[in-house]
Design a protein around this motif. Structure first.
Motif, mmCIF file in Angstrom:
data_model
loop_
_atom_site.group_PDB
_atom_site.id
_atom_site.type_symbol
_atom_site.label_atom_id
_atom_site.label_comp_id
_atom_site.label_asym_id
_atom_site.label_seq_id
_atom_site.Cartn_x
_atom_site.Cartn_y
_atom_site.Cartn_z
ATOM 1 N N GLY A 102 2.119 9.782 4.109
ATOM 2 C CA GLY A 102 1.483 8.473 4.155
ATOM 3 C C GLY A 102 1.558 7.759 2.822
ATOM 4 O O GLY A 102 2.185 8.243 1.871
ATOM 5 N N SER A 144 -4.702 6.941 3.329
ATOM 6 C CA SER A 144 -5.315 7.615 4.474
ATOM 7 C C SER A 144 -5.047 9.116 4.489
ATOM 8 O O SER A 144 -5.971 9.936 4.375
ATOM 9 N N SER A 201 -1.894 5.581 10.021
ATOM 10 C CA SER A 201 -1.973 4.245 9.420
ATOM 11 C C SER A 201 -0.651 3.498 9.585
ATOM 12 O O SER A 201 0.251 3.933 10.301
ATOM 13 N N ASN A 258 -5.610 4.589 12.786
ATOM 14 C CA ASN A 258 -5.988 3.875 11.560
ATOM 15 C C ASN A 258 -5.213 2.559 11.384
ATOM 16 O O ASN A 258 -4.561 2.334 10.368
ATOM 17 N N ARG A 293 -5.200 -1.235 10.694
ATOM 18 C CA ARG A 293 -6.056 -2.249 10.076
ATOM 19 C C ARG A 293 -5.840 -3.635 10.683
ATOM 20 O O ARG A 293 -4.730 -3.989 11.093
ATOM 21 N N ASP A 351 -9.729 0.267 15.568
ATOM 22 C CA ASP A 351 -8.280 0.380 15.770
ATOM 23 C C ASP A 351 -7.875 -0.190 17.120
ATOM 24 O O ASP A 351 -6.920 -0.975 17.229
ATOM 25 N N ASP A 401 -10.946 9.376 6.920
ATOM 26 C CA ASP A 401 -9.936 10.278 6.366
ATOM 27 C C ASP A 401 -10.508 11.680 6.175
ATOM 28 O O ASP A 401 -9.827 12.682 6.395
#
Length: 319
Positions: A8, A29, A124, A155, A157, A187, A248
């Motif tokens: 990530g 994350s 993410s 996750n 955004r 989410d 997380d």
């Protein structure tokens, strides 16, 4: 010892309260989860990228100081490391602004060794980004073929809401690759305009993977799994200093619970018992609560030492 690999983004989180900066800590994350696991004595490594600057060097040093293998971080010589501004509100929840100076997104790395029952944490926008999707998918597929357990934290955004249509095929691939999926009500509100656990599970998740954890801030956690199994877990009341990193560290605690209870890929494939779910989700809640006690993205060092001892004791019984 089984390994945990995170893949990530890495960023420097600058945290604000009442418009004034109060802290700056490395984050991301999967990064936050991996650092907490490193503090707990887990064999952990991170696949990511950073710039060749003071921030990047600080991020690498931070990983190493917390027992995380940082040899799979790409350092790009002509790039600045990403920055995140996190503005805490009166509930200590954060609103984010992201700054990224990389002229080109790219990801070049050598795969870490992966053995059966190792665990990969991913999620993410990094796991959806079309620019690096070929490399990310190749690694996840490699991990899957080597019989690792894949834990996916959606996750997603709100800042990426305009890209939902573009990344949906990658999201569906991730759901299909994953053994366990966690996502928050936020989410799925952004992605699908849905915020009910049953509706999300039936319409978006269950076709791809049966094991689904739905979190909704301070409201109860909803679990959905094979054969219609459902369960709700209350979230203990807590005075929070910051909720940054709570999700997380929920992930970190869940993975720690898999290790502590020696839950293997085969057991996951066959379906976990209620007692196994209870044990791992209890760890997840404990880690998330610990993270919320400070302006940090991780569990504390002292908490990590305690969990390291507990993990060693649990694993010694198995030997």
């Amino acid at each position: 010892m089984r390994k945990v690999i995170g893949i990530g983004e890495t960023v420097l989180d600058i945290i604000f309260r009442e418009e004034q900066p109060i802290s700056a800590v490395p984050g991301g994350s999967a990064f936050n989860a991996i650092v907490s696991l490193g503090r707990c004595g887990v064999s952990a490594s991170m696949i990511s990228e950073t710039g060749n600057d003071r921030v990047g060097r600080n991020i690498i040093s931070f990983l190493e100081k917390n027992g995380v293998d940082a040899t799979h971080l790409n350092v790009y010589p002509e790039s600045k490391s990403p920055i995140s501004l996190a503005f805490l509100n009166e509930k200590n929840d954060a609103e984010y602004i992201f700054y990224k100076d990389h002229p080109h997104d790219r990801l070049e790395y050598v795969y870490p060794d992966i053995h059966p029952d190792d665990i990969v944490i991913f999620g993410s926008f990094f796991a959806l980004n079309p620019v690096i999707r070929p490399q990310v998918y190749a690694f996840l597929d490699y991990a899957r073929q080597h019989k690792a357990i894949l834990y996916y934290d959606v996750n997603f955004r709100a800042s990426h809401h305009h890209e939902v249509m573009k990344v949906t095929p990658n999201l569906l691939e991730n759901l299909e690759l994953a053994d366990i999926v966690r996502g928050s009500s936020e989410d799925f509100e952004v992605l699908f305009k849905r915020h009910d656990a049953d509706a999300v599970y039936r319409s978006q998740i269950s076709f791809y993977t049966k094991k689904f954890i739905f979190t909704q801030a301070a409201d109860p956690i909803e679990l959905r799994a094979e054969d219609g199994f459902t369960k709700q877990y209350p979230v203990p009341a807590l005075e929070t200093v910051s909720t940054i990193g709570a999700g997380d560290n929920f992930n970190a605690g869940f993975v720690y619970g898999l290790l502590k209870n020696n839950i293997t890929r085969q057991e996951i494939d066959n379906g976990l018992t209620e007692q196994q779910w209870d044990a791992v989700i209890a760890c997840a809640i404990e880690f998330a609560a610990e993270c919320c006690k400070s302006i940090s993205n991780n569990v504390s060092v002292d908490f990590g030492k305690q969990k390291k001892q507990e993990l060693e004791a649990a694993l010694s019984v198995l030997e």
